[in-house]
Structures are given as C-alpha cells and as structure tokens.
Design a protein around this motif. Structure first.
Motif, mmCIF file in Angstrom:
data_model
loop_
_atom_site.group_PDB
_atom_site.id
_atom_site.type_symbol
_atom_site.label_atom_id
_atom_site.label_comp_id
_atom_site.label_asym_id
_atom_site.label_seq_id
_atom_site.Cartn_x
_atom_site.Cartn_y
_atom_site.Cartn_z
ATOM 1 N N ARG A 428 8.358 -1.001 -0.657
ATOM 2 C CA ARG A 428 7.561 -0.094 0.165
ATOM 3 C C ARG A 428 6.424 0.527 -0.649
ATOM 4 O O ARG A 428 5.309 0.689 -0.156
ATOM 5 N N VAL A 429 6.702 0.878 -1.906
ATOM 6 C CA VAL A 429 5.661 1.468 -2.761
ATOM 7 C C VAL A 429 4.534 0.468 -2.970
ATOM 8 O O VAL A 429 3.334 0.815 -2.868
ATOM 9 N N SER A 430 4.890 -0.784 -3.259
ATOM 10 C CA SER A 430 3.872 -1.808 -3.475
ATOM 11 C C SER A 430 3.002 -1.991 -2.237
ATOM 12 O O SER A 430 1.771 -2.066 -2.327
ATOM 13 N N THR A 431 3.649 -2.040 -1.064
ATOM 14 C CA THR A 431 2.906 -2.197 0.185
ATOM 15 C C THR A 431 2.012 -0.989 0.457
ATOM 16 O O THR A 431 0.849 -1.128 0.851
ATOM 17 N N ASN A 432 2.573 0.214 0.238
ATOM 18 C CA ASN A 432 1.805 1.435 0.498
ATOM 19 C C ASN A 432 0.593 1.558 -0.415
ATOM 20 O O ASN A 432 -0.479 1.992 -0.001
ATOM 21 N N ILE A 433 0.780 1.191 -1.696
ATOM 22 C CA ILE A 433 -0.343 1.269 -2.639
ATOM 23 C C ILE A 433 -1.425 0.267 -2.243
ATOM 24 O O ILE A 433 -2.632 0.573 -2.260
ATOM 25 N N VAL A 467 -1.105 6.805 -5.091
ATOM 26 C CA VAL A 467 0.217 6.528 -5.658
ATOM 27 C C VAL A 467 1.229 7.597 -5.229
ATOM 28 O O VAL A 467 2.369 7.283 -4.854
ATOM 29 N N GLU A 468 0.841 8.859 -5.283
ATOM 30 C CA GLU A 468 1.739 9.929 -4.862
ATOM 31 C C GLU A 468 2.109 9.786 -3.388
ATOM 32 O O GLU A 468 3.281 9.960 -3.008
ATOM 33 N N GLY A 469 1.131 9.437 -2.557
ATOM 34 C CA GLY A 469 1.419 9.225 -1.144
ATOM 35 C C GLY A 469 2.346 8.052 -0.918
ATOM 36 O O GLY A 469 3.225 8.082 -0.046
ATOM 37 N N ALA A 470 2.156 6.972 -1.726
ATOM 38 C CA ALA A 470 3.006 5.787 -1.590
ATOM 39 C C ALA A 470 4.456 6.116 -1.903
ATOM 40 O O ALA A 470 5.382 5.714 -1.173
ATOM 41 N N TYR A 471 4.691 6.851 -3.005
ATOM 42 C CA TYR A 471 6.055 7.207 -3.377
ATOM 43 C C TYR A 471 6.653 8.225 -2.407
ATOM 44 O O TYR A 471 7.856 8.172 -2.100
ATOM 45 N N GLY A 472 5.841 9.145 -1.921
ATOM 46 C CA GLY A 472 6.351 10.135 -0.976
ATOM 47 C C GLY A 472 6.855 9.497 0.304
ATOM 48 O O GLY A 472 7.967 9.772 0.768
ATOM 49 N N ALA A 473 6.043 8.608 0.896
ATOM 50 C CA ALA A 473 6.427 7.945 2.140
ATOM 51 C C ALA A 473 7.601 6.995 1.927
ATOM 52 O O ALA A 473 8.522 6.917 2.752
#
Length: 541
Positions: A428-433, A467-473
């Motif tokens: 999910r982090v990879s996709t969000n970033i 990056v912070e948004g990716a990890y948060g979500a």
C-alpha cells in the motif's frame, strides 16, 4: 498423582517463588523487543548486511516459536524446577555471547540460542505457576503476567533506545542488562521453589515429532518472513517453502497421532476449550506483536516523531494492557468465571482496531490514543485468560503440553499476522507513494515508490508530505484487516463453555480413579451445601 506442592511449602515461600518466575518471564520478554530500536547501530558497528539485519530478529523468533511446544512437553516429562534452571542458565550464557559478539554471524547464532531460552520461559513459567496454585487463584497471577508482558513488549524499545544513546553503555548493554536479574531469579527459584512431582519411569521423548514440528514451523516462518521481499508471493520459492512446510507439519500430525508421548497431544488441540483458545490467541497475538511494531512505525514515518517519542506515544497501549490484565485477573479469581472477561476483551480489541483503521497522517493524537487504549485493554483482558481456560480443563500432568500449545499458536499467529500485515503495508505504501508522485507531476521511479530506505529529514518538503501521507493511509488500511481478524476471534470465543475455575490443583478423580470428563461447572443456582459436595465440573466427589 502426588500433590505437586510440598506439604511444607507456605504462602510466603510460594510468593517468593512467584517473584522469581515473574522476573524470568519479564527479562525474556524484554529481550525480544529491546533490540528493535538499537538494531541499526548494532548491525552497523558489526559491519553487517541488510539480510543479516533481518536474521538478528528472525533467528530468535524461529528458535522461540519452534521450541515452545517441545519445552511444554518436557515440562510434563521432567521436573519443572530443573528445566527452569537449565533454561535460565541457557539464556544467561546466550545473552553474554550476544553482548560480546564480534561479528554479525556470532550475534545471529547467539540470538538463536537466546530464542530457545525465550521459548522455554513462555511455557515453563506458566506451567510452574499452574503447579503451585489452583486455576481460580491463578487469575490474579495471570493478571500480573499480562502486565509484565505489556511492559516488556512496549517498553523494550524505549529501554533499548536509551541504552544505545548513552555513550558509556552502548548497544551491548541491551544484552547484558538482563543477566543480573536472571541470576537473582536463579538463586530465588533454587532456594524457594519446591515442587513435589510424580516420578515417571516410562519417559519416552518423541524426537521425530519434535523435529518435524520444528522443521515445519521454521519453514513456514521463513516463508512469511521473506515472501514479498526476497521473492514474490507467486513464485517457485514461495510454493516450495509453503508446500514443504505444510507437508512437514502433516507428517508431524501423522507421527503425533501414533506415538505414546506426543509433543502436542492432538486430543488436547481438538478439544472445544483448547481449539477455541488457540484461534482466539492467534488474533490476540497478532494484536500484541503488530500493535507495537506498526504503531511505532506510524508515529515515526507518518507523523515525523523520533524513535524515543514514538515509543512514548504508544504508552496508552501499555497502560491499557497493564490495567486490564491486573484488574480482570483479580475479578476472575474472585468470581471464578472467565468467559465474560474474554468476550469483553475481544470486543474492546475489535473496537480499538476499528478506531485505528480510520487514522491517517492528520488524525488527532487523542483519537489514536483511544484506539491504542482499546487494543491494550482487549489484549490484557483476553491473552492470559485464554491460557487459563485451557489450563482449567486439563489434568495436572498435561499442563505443560497444554500451556505450550496455546503459547505456540499465539506466537505463530502473531508472527504470521505481522508478516502478512507488513506485506500489505509495504504494498500500500508503494502504491500510495507512486500515486502521490504522479499527482504532483514528479517522475515516478521505474520500480514504483520504493520506501525501503527512508530519511524523512533529508527529503524535500513535498516528497516528505507524500511519504507521510502514504504511511498514514496505509497504516489505517492494515488495521482494518486487523479488525477483521479480531472479529473472527470474537465470534469464536462466544462458543466457549460457561465453566467455573476449579479450586483444586488437579482435576477431581472419579470413584473409579479416572479423571472427570469436562462438563460445565455449577452455575451458582445450587445451595452452598450442594456446591460443597460437588467436584470442579459439578460431578459428585
């Protein structure tokens, strides 16, 4: 069977023995989490590689989980006091070897030996307490055990970080710090622990079953540890390890069903109480291990806090576990009932995860704290009480195997849960970033948003925000999955039988000399005289 407690053993001596047992459990639990923050400095100073970094943790985990049921069975075959002394000496020696390690390879080998001591403590401490006090009185001590496990799980990274930051101590004291406490525990237990146990002349150790269980579990743990990183979920390596591990465990079941002294008696595992406790314990184990891991990562990578600050922010999780474990233990001992507290704990666990599933990088810390508190209360009320459910339903001579089975599946469930949730998080982090970079008009790397090495302080402001948004979500997403797992545990514990905890150390024997079969205890509607004439499961004595 002879009474396990010596006639001359008084309550003060039992309390001193219990203090030694709790020290052993606390130190070994702390050793599992104390290196988490210090690992970068440890591996860096020993000139280790990224793969060795992983193995410093994996070696301990494999040895601990795979050996847990074996230690449990040994506790039924050999004197528990002697096994405890062996496990303490083993742990002390391994800790010293870890602290004096000069290469990463030496450290990994010593950590594997340390894992054997950790696996022993999980079973032997609970089996020994079960041989000292009855299940009903044991509730309050299980509350203390839960509180100690909470402090060790959440407080370990704080202690490790503090020791590493002190220049005149350093990371080696992450391993040395437990040695003096274990020496004290060894002296206390040698002088005060007095268990009179039945001598068994027909001891037969199931070496083949033990080897198959250890090999099968280790193969599956290695698979869930490296899948998604070293190789894909759909690959020949993944298929070979998953199928190979399952085949080894299938062969282990076949062997265990045919030997006279199985490591994990199958009749215990398939019993109603044990089977329910195993499934529920897997969910609780995932919460206990995953909560500290992913919440700490959330505070650092989604909110920008330092490791020490992140550890302090997880305090509500620890306080919830400590308070609920202690209070529910006292209430269980007073009432003799355990099911209401287990169900309440799973409800709290589910609601806590549900609240955490809504978080992102902007969520109020009050909301995050309430979610952590709910998870902590749920773990504290259910974890040790599930062990108590199983211990209450088996004879004294099988307490070790029963306790080992529950601890084994809780650890295995927690390990698999953390690995699976970690894989989901990474994806999910990879996709969000990647989505964030594309939306900002920046170039997306060919491999997507790689988040394997992150230095938030050195990033441009726009990239740090992505990056912070990716990890948060992504953290909210994995806690939604955890909510589903908790719901499964909640549904399962609803089928627990309503029994009262017995006041005797062992199951009451029927007139023909055999143990009573498990049946519900008196519900409380009988008169005092009638209850006084009935055994622990409501059968005439």
């Amino acid at each position: 069977m002879s009474t396990p407690q010596s006639p001359g053993t008084g309550r003060p001596q039992i309390m001193r023995s219990l203090s030694g047992l709790l020290i052993v459990l606390g130190v070994t639990m702390l050793s599992g989490t104390i290196v988490s923050v210090a690992l970068p400095q440890i591996v860096g100073s020993l000139q280790g590689t990224q793969s060795q970094y992983t193995w410093v943790v994996t070696a301990t985990l494999l040895a601990s989980t795979a050996s847990t049921p074996i230690w449990g069975k040994l506790a039924d075959l050999f004197p528990k006091k002697r096994l405890l002394q062996v496990s303490i000496v083993l742990f002390i020696a391994a800790s010293l070897l870890c602290g004096f390690a000069q290469t990463t390879g030496q450290l990994i080998a010593a950590r594997a030996v340390q894992g054997l001591g950790m696996g022993a403590s999980q079973v032997l401490v609970q089996a020994t307490i079960a041989a000292l006090v009855s299940p009903r009185e044991r509730g309050r001590f299980n509350g203390l055990i839960g509180a100690i496990m909470a402090v060790a799980t959440v407080g370990g990274p704080l202690v490790g970080g503090a020791l590493t930051d002190v220049s005149w101590l350093g990371w080696r004291w992450c391993f040395f710090i437990g040695v003096p406490f274990m020496l004290v525990a060894l002296v206390v237990l040698t002088r005060t622990l007095n268990l009179v146990e039945e001598r068994r002349r027909d001891v037969r150790i199931d070496y083949l079953g033990a080897a198959l269980i250890a090999a099968g579990v280790s193969t599956l743990l290695l698979w869930v540890t490296f899948v998604g990183g070293s190789f894909d979920w759909i690959s020949w390596q993944s298929g070979a390890m998953a199928v190979g591990g399952l085949l080894l465990l299938t062969l282990a079941v076949w062997v265990e069903n045919r030997v006279s002294e199985p490591v994990i008696p199958l009749r215990l595992v398939v019993r109603r109480e044990t089977a329910i406790a195993i499934v529920a314990s897997a969910a609780v184990g995932m919460a206990m291990f995953g909560g500290a891991v992913f919440l700490g990562q959330y505070f650092q990578l989604a909110r920008g806090y330092s490791p020490t600050e992140a550890g302090l922010l997880t305090t509500p999780l620890m306080l919830g576990m400590m308070a609920s474990s202690t209070v529910s233990g006292l209430l269980v001992s007073r009432s003799g009932r355990v099911k209401p507290y287990v169900i309440t704990g799973l409800v709290s666990l589910t609601l806590g995860f549900l609240l955490l599933s809504t978080i992102d990088e902007t969520t109020s810390l009050l909301v995050v704290s309430l979610g952590m508190l709910g998870v902590g209360v749920g773990v504290g009320m259910s974890m040790q009480n599930l062990v108590l459910v199983v211990q209450n339903s088996v004879p004294l001579r099988e307490l070790g195997a029963a306790s080992g089975a529950v601890a084994f599946f809780r650890s295995l469930g927690g390990t698999v849960g953390v690995s699976v949730l970690g894989a989901i998080l990474a994806n999910r982090v990879s996709t969000n970033i990647s989505d964030g970079l594309a939306a900002s008009g920046a170039d997306v790397p060919a491999g997507g948003g790689d988040s394997s090495t992150l230095d938030l302080a050195g990033m441009p402001p726009f990239l740090r925000h992505i990056v912070e948004g990716a990890y948060g979500a992504a953290t909210g997403d994995i806690f939604l999955v955890a909510t589903g797992i908790a719901v499964v545990g909640l549904v399962v514990v609803c089928f627990l039988p309503r029994v009262r905890l017995r006041d005797t150390l062992d199951l009451v024997r029927a007139k023909d000399g055999g143990e009573q079969q498990d049946r519900p205890e008196p519900t409380g509607t009988e008169g005092p005289e009638e209850r006084g004439e009935r055994g622990e499961h409501g059968a005439p004595v």
